[in-house]
Design a protein around this motif. Structure first.
Motif, PDB file in Angstrom:
ATOM      1  N   TRP A   1     -73.367 -50.219  33.195  1.00  0.00           N
ATOM      2  CA  TRP A   1     -73.950 -50.986  34.298  1.00  0.00           C
ATOM      3  C   TRP A   1     -74.623 -49.995  35.238  1.00  0.00           C
ATOM      4  O   TRP A   1     -73.993 -49.026  35.683  1.00  0.00           O
ATOM      5  CB  TRP A   1     -72.890 -51.782  35.062  1.00  0.00           C
ATOM      6  CG  TRP A   1     -72.518 -53.063  34.394  1.00  0.00           C
ATOM      7  CD1 TRP A   1     -71.448 -53.296  33.582  1.00  0.00           C
ATOM      8  CD2 TRP A   1     -73.211 -54.303  34.494  1.00  0.00           C
ATOM      9  NE1 TRP A   1     -71.439 -54.603  33.163  1.00  0.00           N
ATOM     10  CE2 TRP A   1     -72.510 -55.254  33.714  1.00  0.00           C
ATOM     11  CE3 TRP A   1     -74.363 -54.723  35.173  1.00  0.00           C
ATOM     12  CZ2 TRP A   1     -72.922 -56.581  33.597  1.00  0.00           C
ATOM     13  CZ3 TRP A   1     -74.767 -56.042  35.055  1.00  0.00           C
ATOM     14  CH2 TRP A   1     -74.044 -56.964  34.272  1.00  0.00           C
ATOM     15  N   TYR A   2     -75.904 -50.261  35.502  1.00  0.00           N
ATOM     16  CA  TYR A   2     -76.661 -49.475  36.461  1.00  0.00           C
ATOM     17  C   TYR A   2     -76.980 -50.363  37.661  1.00  0.00           C
ATOM     18  O   TYR A   2     -77.225 -51.552  37.527  1.00  0.00           O
ATOM     19  CB  TYR A   2     -77.972 -48.970  35.860  1.00  0.00           C
ATOM     20  CG  TYR A   2     -77.848 -47.740  34.999  1.00  0.00           C
ATOM     21  CD1 TYR A   2     -77.563 -47.840  33.640  1.00  0.00           C
ATOM     22  CD2 TYR A   2     -78.034 -46.471  35.546  1.00  0.00           C
ATOM     23  CE1 TYR A   2     -77.458 -46.701  32.851  1.00  0.00           C
ATOM     24  CE2 TYR A   2     -77.933 -45.326  34.757  1.00  0.00           C
ATOM     25  CZ  TYR A   2     -77.645 -45.452  33.420  1.00  0.00           C
ATOM     26  OH  TYR A   2     -77.543 -44.329  32.627  1.00  0.00           O
ATOM     27  N   LYS A   3     -77.036 -49.713  38.805  1.00  0.00           N
ATOM     28  CA  LYS A   3     -77.378 -50.380  40.063  1.00  0.00           C
ATOM     29  C   LYS A   3     -78.716 -49.830  40.542  1.00  0.00           C
ATOM     30  O   LYS A   3     -78.941 -48.611  40.502  1.00  0.00           O
ATOM     31  CB  LYS A   3     -76.271 -50.090  41.080  1.00  0.00           C
ATOM     32  CG  LYS A   3     -76.569 -50.444  42.508  1.00  0.00           C
ATOM     33  CD  LYS A   3     -75.423 -49.968  43.402  1.00  0.00           C
ATOM     34  CE  LYS A   3     -75.710 -50.229  44.869  1.00  0.00           C
ATOM     35  NZ  LYS A   3     -74.609 -49.748  45.738  1.00  0.00           N
ATOM     36  N   GLN A   4     -79.603 -50.723  40.974  1.00  0.00           N
ATOM     37  CA  GLN A   4     -80.872 -50.292  41.544  1.00  0.00           C
ATOM     38  C   GLN A   4     -81.026 -50.924  42.926  1.00  0.00           C
ATOM     39  O   GLN A   4     -81.450 -52.060  43.066  1.00  0.00           O
ATOM     40  CB  GLN A   4     -82.050 -50.676  40.642  1.00  0.00           C
ATOM     41  CG  GLN A   4     -83.378 -50.093  41.130  1.00  0.00           C
ATOM     42  CD  GLN A   4     -84.545 -50.451  40.236  1.00  0.00           C
ATOM     43  OE1 GLN A   4     -84.655 -51.549  39.715  1.00  0.00           O
ATOM     44  NE2 GLN A   4     -85.448 -49.495  40.043  1.00  0.00           N
ATOM     45  N   PRO A   5     -80.691 -50.180  43.978  1.00  0.00           N
ATOM     46  CA  PRO A   5     -80.872 -50.700  45.346  1.00  0.00           C
ATOM     47  C   PRO A   5     -82.344 -50.723  45.705  1.00  0.00           C
ATOM     48  O   PRO A   5     -83.183 -50.264  44.918  1.00  0.00           O
ATOM     49  CB  PRO A   5     -80.087 -49.696  46.195  1.00  0.00           C
ATOM     50  CG  PRO A   5     -80.020 -48.449  45.382  1.00  0.00           C
ATOM     51  CD  PRO A   5     -80.099 -48.860  43.945  1.00  0.00           C
TER      52      PRO A   5
ATOM     53  N   LEU B   1     -75.821 -44.996  38.062  1.00  0.00           N
ATOM     54  CA  LEU B   1     -74.801 -45.450  37.126  1.00  0.00           C
ATOM     55  C   LEU B   1     -73.585 -45.953  37.888  1.00  0.00           C
ATOM     56  O   LEU B   1     -73.064 -45.270  38.763  1.00  0.00           O
ATOM     57  CB  LEU B   1     -74.387 -44.314  36.195  1.00  0.00           C
ATOM     58  CG  LEU B   1     -73.289 -44.666  35.200  1.00  0.00           C
ATOM     59  CD1 LEU B   1     -73.830 -45.634  34.144  1.00  0.00           C
ATOM     60  CD2 LEU B   1     -72.730 -43.411  34.543  1.00  0.00           C
ATOM     61  N   VAL B   2     -73.143 -47.143  37.554  1.00  0.00           N
ATOM     62  CA  VAL B   2     -71.964 -47.734  38.192  1.00  0.00           C
ATOM     63  C   VAL B   2     -70.730 -47.491  37.344  1.00  0.00           C
ATOM     64  O   VAL B   2     -69.684 -47.053  37.848  1.00  0.00           O
ATOM     65  CB  VAL B   2     -72.173 -49.253  38.402  1.00  0.00           C
ATOM     66  CG1 VAL B   2     -70.900 -49.896  38.942  1.00  0.00           C
ATOM     67  CG2 VAL B   2     -73.344 -49.514  39.331  1.00  0.00           C
ATOM     68  N   ILE B   3     -70.842 -47.767  36.044  1.00  0.00           N
ATOM     69  CA  ILE B   3     -69.663 -47.702  35.178  1.00  0.00           C
ATOM     70  C   ILE B   3     -70.122 -47.659  33.731  1.00  0.00           C
ATOM     71  O   ILE B   3     -71.204 -48.158  33.401  1.00  0.00           O
ATOM     72  CB  ILE B   3     -68.752 -48.917  35.458  1.00  0.00           C
ATOM     73  CG1 ILE B   3     -67.315 -48.694  34.963  1.00  0.00           C
ATOM     74  CG2 ILE B   3     -69.327 -50.208  34.891  1.00  0.00           C
ATOM     75  CD1 ILE B   3     -66.324 -49.678  35.547  1.00  0.00           C
ATOM     76  N   ARG B   4     -69.314 -47.050  32.866  1.00  0.00           N
ATOM     77  CA  ARG B   4     -69.636 -46.987  31.445  1.00  0.00           C
ATOM     78  C   ARG B   4     -68.401 -47.353  30.635  1.00  0.00           C
ATOM     79  O   ARG B   4     -67.273 -47.180  31.094  1.00  0.00           O
ATOM     80  CB  ARG B   4     -70.137 -45.614  31.039  1.00  0.00           C
ATOM     81  CG  ARG B   4     -69.133 -44.490  31.237  1.00  0.00           C
ATOM     82  CD  ARG B   4     -69.640 -43.183  30.666  1.00  0.00           C
ATOM     83  NE  ARG B   4     -69.315 -43.068  29.251  1.00  0.00           N
ATOM     84  CZ  ARG B   4     -69.881 -42.200  28.439  1.00  0.00           C
ATOM     85  NH1 ARG B   4     -70.831 -41.413  28.861  1.00  0.00           N
ATOM     86  NH2 ARG B   4     -69.525 -42.125  27.176  1.00  0.00           N
ATOM     87  N   GLN B   5     -68.653 -47.838  29.426  1.00  0.00           N
ATOM     88  CA  GLN B   5     -67.572 -48.248  28.524  1.00  0.00           C
ATOM     89  C   GLN B   5     -67.911 -47.809  27.109  1.00  0.00           C
ATOM     90  O   GLN B   5     -68.992 -48.114  26.617  1.00  0.00           O
ATOM     91  CB  GLN B   5     -67.416 -49.779  28.559  1.00  0.00           C
ATOM     92  CG  GLN B   5     -66.428 -50.360  27.578  1.00  0.00           C
ATOM     93  CD  GLN B   5     -64.989 -50.266  28.066  1.00  0.00           C
ATOM     94  OE1 GLN B   5     -64.688 -50.518  29.224  1.00  0.00           O
ATOM     95  NE2 GLN B   5     -64.075 -49.924  27.168  1.00  0.00           N
ATOM     96  N   GLU B   6     -66.984 -47.094  26.488  1.00  0.00           N
ATOM     97  CA  GLU B   6     -67.168 -46.753  25.081  1.00  0.00           C
ATOM     98  C   GLU B   6     -66.643 -47.905  24.229  1.00  0.00           C
ATOM     99  O   GLU B   6     -65.543 -48.403  24.480  1.00  0.00           O
ATOM    100  CB  GLU B   6     -66.404 -45.473  24.733  1.00  0.00           C
ATOM    101  CG  GLU B   6     -66.943 -44.219  25.387  1.00  0.00           C
ATOM    102  CD  GLU B   6     -66.378 -43.964  26.782  1.00  0.00           C
ATOM    103  OE1 GLU B   6     -66.558 -42.846  27.289  1.00  0.00           O
ATOM    104  OE2 GLU B   6     -65.770 -44.881  27.377  1.00  0.00           O
TER     105      GLU B   6
END
Lengths: 115, 113
Positions: free
Chosen positions: A36-40, A47-52
C-alpha cells in the motif's frame, strides 16, 4: 497478466475513527509481494505497508494493518485512529517475482479524514 | 539526503518541443523505473532498467527514450511533445533481489500547451 482492483474511488472517515480500504488482485505467480502506497497532496509516493505472499501473518505498521486473504486474493488496508494527515490517495500495488519485476497499481482510493 | 531525486519538478512546454527529465538515486539500487501518472491518477510503468540495461518497455511511443549512463541515473527524453503527454512522471528505484519496495522521486508534472 497481473491486475489490481480498488473498488472504492473515494472514502471519508471522521478523525479518530477506523477505516478499511479494499483491494483485490489477480496473478498466476506463487511468489509475490503486495504494497500500500500513500500519495498526499504533495504528490510524493510513500510506502505505507508491505506483505510477502508467503507469510500468513498480516503485516502491521503502527496504526496501519492489512487483512491478507491469499485464497480470496484480497489485501485490504485498515487505518485505525485516523488522523487529518492520513488524507491522501491510497494505492494498492502488486509485485511478482520471477517475471517482469514491475509494480502493478490499482486505480487508487481517495481518502478524506474529516475533523 | 533525498533518496530518489528528479528534476525538474514542473515543466511547461509547447507542443513539438523536445524535453528531458533527470533522475538520480543514492540508495545503491540496481533497478530504476519510470512511471506515468495520468490525470485520473492512474500509475503505469513505462520503463525499467537493471544495471543500465533496459528490461521493461511497456508499449511506450518511441518518442520516449530512456537513457541510463550509470546505475544511479535514469533520464527520460521526450521528442516532439504532444498534448497527451501531459502527466506526472515518477522515477523510482528498488533493489531487484528480494523484490523490495520501490522508492519514488517526487514526480515531475509535465504540461504540454
Amino acid at each position: 497478466a497481473q491486475t489490481v482492483t480498488q473498488s472504492q474511488p473515494e472514502m471519508s472517515v471522521q478523525e479518530a475513527e477506523t477505516v478499511t480500504l479494499s483491494c483485490t488482485y489477480d496473478t498466476s505467480e506463487n511468489n509475490y509481494y503486495l504494497f500500500w502506497y500513500k500519495q498526499p497532496p504533495s504528490r510524493q509516493m510513500i510506502l505505507v505497508i508491505r506483505q510477502e505472499a508467503y507469510k500468513q501473518q498480516n503485516a502491521t505498521e503502527n496504526r496501519f494493518s492489512v487483512n491478507f486473504q491469499k485464497a480470496a486474493k484480497s489485501f485490504s488496508l485498515k487505518i485505525s485512529d485516523s488522523q487529518l494527515g492520513d488524507t491522501a490517495m491510497y494505492f494498492c500495488a502488486l509485485l511478482t517475482e520471477g517475471g517482469s519485476e514491475k509494480l502493478v497499481f490499482g486505480k487508487g482510493t481517495k481518502l478524506t479524514v474529516n475533523p | 539526503d533525498t533518496a530518489v531525486s528528479q528534476t525538474p519538478k514542473y515543466l511547461v512546454t509547447q507542443m513539438g518541443n523536445d524535453k528531458s527529465i533527470k533522475c538520480e538515486q543514492n540508495l545503491g539500487h540496481d533497478t530504476m523505473y519510470w512511471y506515468k501518472q495520468d490525470s485520473k491518477k492512474f500509475l503505469k510503468i513505462m520503463f525499467s532498467y537493471n544495471n543500465k540495461e533496459l528490461i521493461i518497455n511497456e508499449t511506450v511511443p518511441n518518442r520516449f527514450s530512456p537513457k541510463s549512463p550509470d546505475k544511479a541515473h535514469l533520464n527520460l527524453h521526450i521528442n516532439s511533445l504532444e498534448l497527451g503527454d501531459s502527466a506526472v512522471y515518477f522515477c523510482a528505484s528498488s533493489q531487484r533481489s528480494g523484490a523490495t519496495e520501490a522508492f519514488f522521486g517526487q514526480g515531475t508534472r509535465l504540461t504540454v500547451v
